[in-house]
Design a protein around this motif. Structure first.
Motif: not given
Length: 332
Positions: A121-123, A246-253
């Motif tokens: 899980n990278s920034p 990354e399952r959180d779509q906003a974070v993934c985008d």
């Protein structure tokens, strides 16, 4: 028959250590341990204050030409200031070891050990740096050709689907894969190749093959799938992995955006390459599912069955396919 034939084996780490100490003139107190067994077996070699990595290829996985071309590519990248894990010569000046395993002749290569962690899980800023590093690598490998596989539609889509039919009975999942394959083949055939860069690709750049040091330096390793093809295949695969992890779509985008911005800070992606990214991502799902099927014996697993394949198709392939609404243009 004195010994029953085998298709895949794990060699004794003690005897392998003895061989490596002799072949590479390592200290007598060196220690070798198995890190991972799969299509290749990866060993950590602790030699004094230094670490090395020994890769033992499975039987008939790579030819001598394949391995020599990977080594040549790594030397070229290393000389071009791209930080990679590169091959190490033995005491006789040879790169490749030949071991008579129970199943037959296997090849082995020692590689440098790259310092750092694998960050699941990278920034966001790290994805920017990884994108820039991939861009730098592509600037160097654009228009380069090596004597290894070329990632054609046959390799990416045709052959894997044929292998998949061993595990999927006629039904929803197989129908989807056949329909998706038809659409993806059409998209690739109709692509504007004048706006797509070609060269040498890694094809497996994701967190498991990236090391990040405490100082933030990034190194790439495991070029076992390197070959020739569209450079945007590497970009598509990294984006695919971000969506998978990354399952959180906003974070993934946001992470995808940072990665692409980092890449384009070095070299631009054409509009056609960007358009094809989701299509190529799904094609790579096909390809790697085919690898799992064709090298089943190397995994020694019990989970690879029809139920697993159905979940893989539904949870990963179809989810990513539907995310980009590719079904809207799927031919009937």
């Amino acid at each position: 028959m004195s010994h029953f034939p085998v298709t895949s084996s794990i060699l004794s780490k003690t005897h392998l250590n003895n061989l490596l100490v002799e072949q590479y003139n390592l200290p007598q107190d060196s220690q070798t341990s198995l890190l991972k067994a799969g299509v290749n077996h990866t060993y950590l070699v602790k030699s004094g204050d230094a670490n090395l990595v020994f890769r033992l290829y499975s039987l008939d996985w790579r030819t001598l030409t394949d391995i020599n071309e990977e080594i040549r590519l790594l030397d070229f990248l290393n000389d071009s200031s791209i930080t990679v894990s590169h091959a190490v010569k033995d005491a006789k000046g040879d790169y490749i070891q030949q071991l008579e395993a129970p199943e037959g002749l296997r090849y082995g290569v020692m590689f440098t050990y790259v310092e750092g962690e694998k960050l699941h899980n990278s920034p966001e800023e790290l994805h920017y740096k990884i994108g820039a590093l991939m861009g730098q690598m592509h600037v160097i490998t654009q228009n380069l050709k090596i004597d290894r596989v070329t990632y054609t539609p046959k390799v990416l889509l045709h052959d894997p689907l044929e292998a998949l039919k061993q595990y999927l009975q006629p039904g929803n999942e197989l129908d989807f894969m056949q329909s998706a394959q038809k659409h993806l083949l059409q998209e690739i055939e109709n692509a504007d190749t004048t706006n797509i860069r070609t060269g040498v690709v890694h094809l497996d750049i994701w967190f498991d093959n990236i090391a990040v040091s405490k100082e933030g330096a990034i190194s790439i390793f495991d070029f076992d799938f390197c070959g020739n093809g569209w450079l945007c295949l590497d970009v598509a695969y990294y984006v695919l992995q971000l969506h998978s992890l990354e399952r959180d779509q906003a974070v993934c985008d946001s992470k995808v955006k940072n990665f692409l911005e980092g890449y384009e800070s070095v070299t631009p992606l054409s509009a056609e390459e960007k358009r094809l990214l989701p299509h190529l991502g799904v094609a790579l799902y096909f390809f790697y599912l085919g690898v799992q099927i064709n090298r089943f014996d190397n995994w020694s697993n019990t989970f690879f069955n029809e139920a697993y394949v159905k979940r893989f198709v539904t949870v990963l392939v179809k989810r990513y396919y539907d995310m980009y609404l590719l079904t809207e243009t799927t031919p009937n």
